[in-house]
Design a protein around this motif. Structure first.
Motif, mmCIF file in Angstrom:
data_model
loop_
_atom_site.group_PDB
_atom_site.id
_atom_site.type_symbol
_atom_site.label_atom_id
_atom_site.label_comp_id
_atom_site.label_asym_id
_atom_site.label_seq_id
_atom_site.Cartn_x
_atom_site.Cartn_y
_atom_site.Cartn_z
ATOM 1 N N HIS A 145 -25.562 10.392 -4.787
ATOM 2 C CA HIS A 145 -24.580 10.966 -5.708
ATOM 3 C C HIS A 145 -24.384 12.443 -5.382
ATOM 4 O O HIS A 145 -25.350 13.192 -5.259
ATOM 5 N N GLY A 146 -23.130 12.879 -5.263
ATOM 6 C CA GLY A 146 -22.848 14.269 -4.924
ATOM 7 C C GLY A 146 -22.991 14.516 -3.437
ATOM 8 O O GLY A 146 -23.542 15.541 -3.013
ATOM 9 N N VAL A 166 -25.733 5.139 4.378
ATOM 10 C CA VAL A 166 -25.561 6.035 3.234
ATOM 11 C C VAL A 166 -24.241 5.742 2.539
ATOM 12 O O VAL A 166 -23.176 5.783 3.162
ATOM 13 N N VAL A 167 -24.322 5.406 1.258
ATOM 14 C CA VAL A 167 -23.140 5.291 0.408
ATOM 15 C C VAL A 167 -23.101 6.545 -0.442
ATOM 16 O O VAL A 167 -24.031 6.805 -1.217
ATOM 17 N N GLY A 168 -22.070 7.360 -0.262
ATOM 18 C CA GLY A 168 -22.016 8.658 -0.928
ATOM 19 C C GLY A 168 -20.888 8.773 -1.920
ATOM 20 O O GLY A 168 -19.739 8.470 -1.595
ATOM 21 N N GLY A 182 -20.810 10.243 8.760
ATOM 22 C CA GLY A 182 -21.475 8.953 8.931
ATOM 23 C C GLY A 182 -21.744 8.194 7.654
ATOM 24 O O GLY A 182 -22.421 7.161 7.676
ATOM 25 N N ALA A 183 -21.222 8.680 6.519
ATOM 26 C CA ALA A 183 -21.446 8.011 5.235
ATOM 27 C C ALA A 183 -20.298 7.072 4.899
ATOM 28 O O ALA A 183 -19.197 7.179 5.449
ATOM 29 N N ILE A 184 -20.553 6.159 3.967
ATOM 30 C CA ILE A 184 -19.519 5.313 3.377
ATOM 31 C C ILE A 184 -19.155 5.943 2.040
ATOM 32 O O ILE A 184 -19.958 5.913 1.093
ATOM 33 N N PRO A 185 -17.989 6.559 1.911
ATOM 34 C CA PRO A 185 -17.668 7.260 0.663
ATOM 35 C C PRO A 185 -17.140 6.317 -0.411
ATOM 36 O O PRO A 185 -16.431 5.349 -0.128
ATOM 37 N N VAL A 186 -17.503 6.599 -1.667
ATOM 38 C CA VAL A 186 -16.936 5.906 -2.821
ATOM 39 C C VAL A 186 -16.595 6.950 -3.865
ATOM 40 O O VAL A 186 -17.284 7.971 -3.989
#
Length: 304
Positions: A145-146, A166-168, A182-186
């Motif tokens: 988160h964040g 990483v889901v961010g 390299g993150a998966i953003p939501v």
């Protein structure tokens, strides 16, 4: 010397730009001429008195934890640095000042600018500490988160380097930036749990809360109802949910080795904390106001 000083807890109005005594190094201590200072959310949280149980304040106080600068004077005893050395790390007397006594410091690589060096200590130590506490390993999935803040960005990069997914959470404006790391953003907000499940159908192995936006109940649900492997650095109500609040305590030797390692990664281009805006020392109030407003993607730096 010139410094930012406050004599009581409160909003930005308690900060004053004025003169105070230059600190004198005692036995084993090092004084530095501060060049740059990293601005952190913890600065305004300490100013309000919100984290006294973790970071007790003695007034008058000078804000600031991290800095880059030049060794100016040495107290009696043996030292690993010399006058004139460029260093970066943590201060024990407050960094929003022309001079400060050093805490944990290491030599600054010549290839690393003063601005970039001042952006590394807090974000690097915090991200590394929490990832270590979570026991994150290759092949696991981290919900962060964040993710677009300074700590979040470093955590993304370190976790991806471990081989984790990483889901961010972040605002949509920051999604392309997070993908590049390299993150998966939501997107955060209503429906977040469903979006996380869609992004990580394999489930979430660990949760790092760097946002503090009342996301712990949702995080516990995504972990199957357990508080195991959830850590926050931003929610003061963590204990009500049975979640640990991480607030430092890393041994000095480990802090210094982390500074060296993260500086090397930064020089090699494998770790970055972009400096999004700089302020002169006299405008430190503006820097804290912007930090407190949130939505800063990267680091705010004060130039002394």
């Amino acid at each position: 010397m010139k410094a930012i000083i406050y004599h009581s807890f409160g909003g930005p109005e308690v900060l004053t730009f004025g003169e105070t005594e230059k600190p004198e190094p005692g036995p084993g201590e090092v004084r530095v001429k501060v060049v740059t200072v990293g601005v952190n959310p913890l600065d305004y949280k300490r100013r309000y008195g919100w984290v006294e149980q973790h970071y007790p304040t003695t007034f008058p106080a000078v804000p600031g934890l991290e800095f880059a600068g030049i060794v100016d004077a040495l107290g009696p005893g043996d030292h690993e640095v010399a006058v004139g050395d460029e260093v970066f790390g943590w201060t024990s007397t407050g960094a929003y000042a022309e001079y400060a006594l050093a805490g944990d410091i290491v030599p600054k690589p010549a290839e690393l600018s003063f601005r970039a060096a001042a952006a590394l200590p807090v974000a690097g130590e915090t991200a590394q500490r929490v990832l270590d506490q979570l026991g994150l390993a290759e092949g696991e999935t981290l919900l962060l988160h964040g993710a677009a803040g300074a700590v979040g960005q470093v955590a993304v990069q370190l976790a991806v380097a471990l081989g984790a997914t990483v889901v961010g959470t972040a605002s949509p404006a920051n999604h392309d930036f997070l993908r590049a790391l390299g993150a998966i953003p939501v997107a955060y907000g209503e429906g977040l749990a469903d979006r996380v499940r869609a992004a990580a159908p394999q489930g979430v192995d660990a949760v790092f809360d760097a946002a503090g936006q009342d996301v712990l109940p949702l995080s516990i649900a995504l972990r199957g109802g357990t508080t195991d492997r959830i850590v926050t650095i931003a929610d003061p109500n963590a204990a009500e949910h049975g979640v640990p609040f991480s607030a430092g305590g890393t041994p000095s030797e480990q802090v210094r080795s982390g500074l060296v390692r993260h500086a090397r990664l930064a020089v090699e281009g494998r770790l970055s904390v972009p400096v999004v805006e700089t302020f002169p020392l006299a405008d430190a109030v503006k820097a804290q106001e912007l930090s407190e407003a949130g939505h800063v993607r990267g680091k705010l730096v004060i130039e002394v």
